[in-house]
Design a protein around this motif. Structure first.
Motif, PDB file in Angstrom:
ATOM      1  N   ILE A  37      42.463  47.661  38.075  1.00 29.48           N
ATOM      2  CA  ILE A  37      41.237  47.448  37.301  1.00 29.48           C
ATOM      3  C   ILE A  37      40.316  46.459  38.021  1.00 29.48           C
ATOM      4  O   ILE A  37      39.107  46.671  38.129  1.00 29.48           O
ATOM      5  CB  ILE A  37      41.578  46.923  35.889  1.00 29.48           C
ATOM      6  N   GLN A  38      40.882  45.367  38.520  1.00 27.13           N
ATOM      7  CA  GLN A  38      40.084  44.344  39.182  1.00 27.13           C
ATOM      8  C   GLN A  38      39.457  44.848  40.475  1.00 27.13           C
ATOM      9  O   GLN A  38      38.387  44.379  40.882  1.00 27.13           O
ATOM     10  CB  GLN A  38      40.957  43.115  39.475  1.00 27.13           C
ATOM     11  N   ASN A  39      40.102  45.797  41.121  1.00 29.02           N
ATOM     12  CA  ASN A  39      39.597  46.317  42.395  1.00 29.02           C
ATOM     13  C   ASN A  39      38.690  47.528  42.237  1.00 29.02           C
ATOM     14  O   ASN A  39      38.121  48.013  43.222  1.00 29.02           O
ATOM     15  CB  ASN A  39      40.772  46.695  43.309  1.00 29.02           C
ATOM     16  N   ALA A  40      38.574  48.023  41.004  1.00 26.89           N
ATOM     17  CA  ALA A  40      37.733  49.204  40.759  1.00 26.89           C
ATOM     18  C   ALA A  40      36.271  48.801  40.643  1.00 26.89           C
ATOM     19  O   ALA A  40      35.933  47.626  40.467  1.00 26.89           O
ATOM     20  CB  ALA A  40      38.193  49.910  39.492  1.00 26.89           C
ATOM     21  N   GLY A  41      35.412  49.790  40.723  1.00 22.63           N
ATOM     22  CA  GLY A  41      33.980  49.539  40.591  1.00 22.63           C
ATOM     23  C   GLY A  41      33.580  49.403  39.139  1.00 22.63           C
ATOM     24  O   GLY A  41      34.404  49.387  38.231  1.00 22.63           O
ATOM     25  N   GLU A  42      32.294  49.315  38.907  1.00 22.87           N
ATOM     26  CA  GLU A  42      31.767  49.185  37.555  1.00 22.87           C
ATOM     27  C   GLU A  42      31.506  50.561  36.965  1.00 22.87           C
ATOM     28  O   GLU A  42      31.457  51.560  37.656  1.00 22.87           O
ATOM     29  CB  GLU A  42      30.473  48.358  37.563  1.00 22.87           C
ATOM     30  N   THR A  96      35.078  54.068  35.925  1.00 23.13           N
ATOM     31  CA  THR A  96      35.945  53.331  36.838  1.00 23.13           C
ATOM     32  C   THR A  96      36.615  52.155  36.140  1.00 23.13           C
ATOM     33  O   THR A  96      37.536  52.342  35.362  1.00 23.13           O
ATOM     34  CB  THR A  96      35.132  52.861  38.043  1.00 23.13           C
ATOM     35  N   ALA A  97      36.165  50.929  36.423  1.00 25.19           N
ATOM     36  CA  ALA A  97      36.837  49.739  35.912  1.00 25.19           C
ATOM     37  C   ALA A  97      36.900  49.711  34.380  1.00 25.19           C
ATOM     38  O   ALA A  97      37.947  49.457  33.794  1.00 25.19           O
ATOM     39  CB  ALA A  97      36.138  48.484  36.431  1.00 25.19           C
ATOM     40  N   ASP A  98      35.759  49.965  33.731  1.00 20.03           N
ATOM     41  CA  ASP A  98      35.731  49.914  32.266  1.00 20.03           C
ATOM     42  C   ASP A  98      36.654  50.951  31.654  1.00 20.03           C
ATOM     43  O   ASP A  98      37.376  50.680  30.691  1.00 20.03           O
ATOM     44  CB  ASP A  98      34.302  50.131  31.752  1.00 20.03           C
ATOM     45  N   PHE A  99      36.647  52.141  32.238  1.00 16.95           N
ATOM     46  CA  PHE A  99      37.502  53.199  31.709  1.00 16.95           C
ATOM     47  C   PHE A  99      38.973  52.858  31.896  1.00 16.95           C
ATOM     48  O   PHE A  99      39.798  53.019  30.991  1.00 16.95           O
ATOM     49  CB  PHE A  99      37.187  54.529  32.384  1.00 16.95           C
ATOM     50  N   LEU A 100      39.323  52.382  33.104  1.00 19.09           N
ATOM     51  CA  LEU A 100      40.710  52.019  33.374  1.00 19.09           C
ATOM     52  C   LEU A 100      41.173  50.894  32.445  1.00 19.09           C
ATOM     53  O   LEU A 100      42.299  50.924  31.932  1.00 19.09           O
ATOM     54  CB  LEU A 100      40.861  51.584  34.827  1.00 19.09           C
ATOM     55  N   PRO A 144      35.960  44.527  29.174  1.00 15.57           N
ATOM     56  CA  PRO A 144      37.202  45.210  29.554  1.00 15.57           C
ATOM     57  C   PRO A 144      38.033  44.496  30.606  1.00 15.57           C
ATOM     58  O   PRO A 144      39.247  44.373  30.468  1.00 15.57           O
ATOM     59  CB  PRO A 144      36.706  46.571  30.056  1.00 15.57           C
ATOM     60  N   LYS A 145      37.410  44.003  31.668  1.00 15.53           N
ATOM     61  CA  LYS A 145      38.171  43.348  32.735  1.00 15.53           C
ATOM     62  C   LYS A 145      38.856  42.085  32.243  1.00 15.53           C
ATOM     63  O   LYS A 145      40.044  41.862  32.496  1.00 15.53           O
ATOM     64  CB  LYS A 145      37.250  43.029  33.919  1.00 15.53           C
ATOM     65  N   SER A 146      38.109  41.241  31.550  1.00 13.86           N
ATOM     66  CA  SER A 146      38.678  40.005  31.025  1.00 13.86           C
ATOM     67  C   SER A 146      39.742  40.319  29.977  1.00 13.86           C
ATOM     68  O   SER A 146      40.788  39.654  29.918  1.00 13.86           O
ATOM     69  CB  SER A 146      37.577  39.137  30.415  1.00 13.86           C
ATOM     70  N   GLY A 147      39.463  41.331  29.154  1.00 14.28           N
ATOM     71  CA  GLY A 147      40.429  41.729  28.134  1.00 14.28           C
ATOM     72  C   GLY A 147      41.733  42.205  28.744  1.00 14.28           C
ATOM     73  O   GLY A 147      42.819  41.927  28.238  1.00 14.28           O
ATOM     74  N   ALA A 148      41.639  42.911  29.864  1.00 17.18           N
ATOM     75  CA  ALA A 148      42.838  43.398  30.546  1.00 17.18           C
ATOM     76  C   ALA A 148      43.678  42.232  31.052  1.00 17.18           C
ATOM     77  O   ALA A 148      44.914  42.258  30.981  1.00 17.18           O
ATOM     78  CB  ALA A 148      42.444  44.309  31.701  1.00 17.18           C
ATOM     79  N   GLU A 149      43.016  41.179  31.552  1.00 20.96           N
ATOM     80  CA  GLU A 149      43.750  40.004  32.030  1.00 20.96           C
ATOM     81  C   GLU A 149      44.475  39.311  30.879  1.00 20.96           C
ATOM     82  O   GLU A 149      45.620  38.868  31.029  1.00 20.96           O
ATOM     83  CB  GLU A 149      42.784  39.025  32.704  1.00 20.96           C
ATOM     84  N   ASP A 150      43.815  39.224  29.731  1.00 15.93           N
ATOM     85  CA  ASP A 150      44.438  38.596  28.561  1.00 15.93           C
ATOM     86  C   ASP A 150      45.654  39.400  28.092  1.00 15.93           C
ATOM     87  O   ASP A 150      46.681  38.825  27.712  1.00 15.93           O
ATOM     88  CB  ASP A 150      43.428  38.480  27.422  1.00 15.93           C
TER      89      ASP A 150
END
Length: 300
Positions: free
Chosen positions: A79-84, A88-92, A152-158
């Motif tokens: 997720i962190q390495n995907a694009g916007e 991409t990142a949001d969907f993943l 999404p990205k921050s939420g995934a880290e949490d």
């Protein structure tokens, strides 16, 4: 010259001395033998089938959680390495966050079904695991869908932090096998505890039946036919569909179909038969689904 009586006394004394020495040696040897015997643990009685089943299930759950933590680390890195963007990142991130709780709840359910094992320490470990899984599962339920939609990205880290916290309570199963010979014996007999064991190596509940080949959708892949709210289309991957005034972002994964419109999200799982309702405006039925996609039937 010694008199006969004196020889008898000396001989008797010699016998006593030798006897005393021998007795001391035997006593010492006996003490040593007893010490060696006491140092060697007595053979444990064969463990009950119930305990072997309990220990096996505990090993299987431990393996499952290890894999969940490992997969979580891999998913978040992706997720962190995907694009916007939604594709991409949001969907993943959305897909990752939405499925996290169910994985934890599945392990929790397996442990909750286990009958008491017998040894008090083992039952305390089971109770501690259930509390930990329950607490983490509740927190994961609370972050979805907010974390998936807002950031999404921050939420995934949490979510990953919660997943990584699922390590064994102490004392864990390994510690129990060192303290309880019966648990240790059960650990040796449980196939799930063998080095290198994998879940697919044992008999498991059969997976949900596949829907088989997808039936032909009346409108094929022409999602434009859904504008009036009535259509039957085949959707693969992700697709934006306008239907009866609603703008839907539809995502078909391996084992789920997710509908996103405005601030609401609805996810259906399984091989088909699920129904998503959007008030009085639209109803969508998953007619069938497999690894190739999903046939969806829309009606107002």
């Amino acid at each position: 010259m010694f008199k006969t009586g004196s020889v008898g006394v000396v001989a008797a004394g010699l016998v006593l001395v030798l006897s005393g020495c021998g007795g001391a040696d035997e006593k010492a040897g006996g003490a040593k033998g007893e010490s060696t015997a006491s140092a060697k643990p007595a053979s444990a009685r064969p463990p009950s089938k119930k305990l072997v089943k309990w220990v096996g299930a505990m090993c299987a759950s431990t393996t499952a959680l290890k894999n969940i933590r490992k997969d979580s680390t891999k998913d978040v890195a992706e997720i962190q390495n995907a694009g916007e963007g939604m594709e991409t990142a949001d969907f993943l991130a959305f897909s990752y966050i939405s499925g996290a709780s169910s994985k934890v709840r599945e392990v929790e359910g397996d442990l909750a079904e286990l009958a008491p094992s017998g040894p008090p320490a083992a039952d305390r470990l089971q109770a501690a695991w259930l509390k930990k899984l329950g607490d983490v599962g509740t927190k994961l339920d609370e972050v979805f869908p907010t974390a998936a939609l807002d950031d999404p990205k921050s939420g995934a880290e949490d979510v990953d932090k919660l997943i990584q916290s699922l390590t064994s309570p102490e004392p864990g199963l390994t510690a129990l096998t060192k303290k309880d010979r019966e648990v240790a014996a059960a650990h040796e007999r449980a196939e799930q505890c063998a080095p290198g064991w994998k879940p697919d190596e044992t008999t498991q509940s059969p997976a949900p039946a596949s829907s088989g080949p997808l039936p032909k959708a009346a409108d094929g892949k022409k999602t434009g036919a859904c504008a009036d709210g009535t259509c039957e289309v085949l959707v693969t991957g992700t697709k934006d569909i306008a239907a009866n005034g609603l703008n839907l972002h539809v995502t078909v994964a391996k084992d789920s179909v997710t509908f996103r419109t405005g601030g609401s999200v609805m996810q259906l799982g399984g091989s088909g038969g699920g129904v998503a309702e959007f008030g009085d405006d639209l109803t969508i039925t998953v007619v069938a689904q497999n690894e190739d996609g999903a046939v969806l039937k829309f009606r107002p």
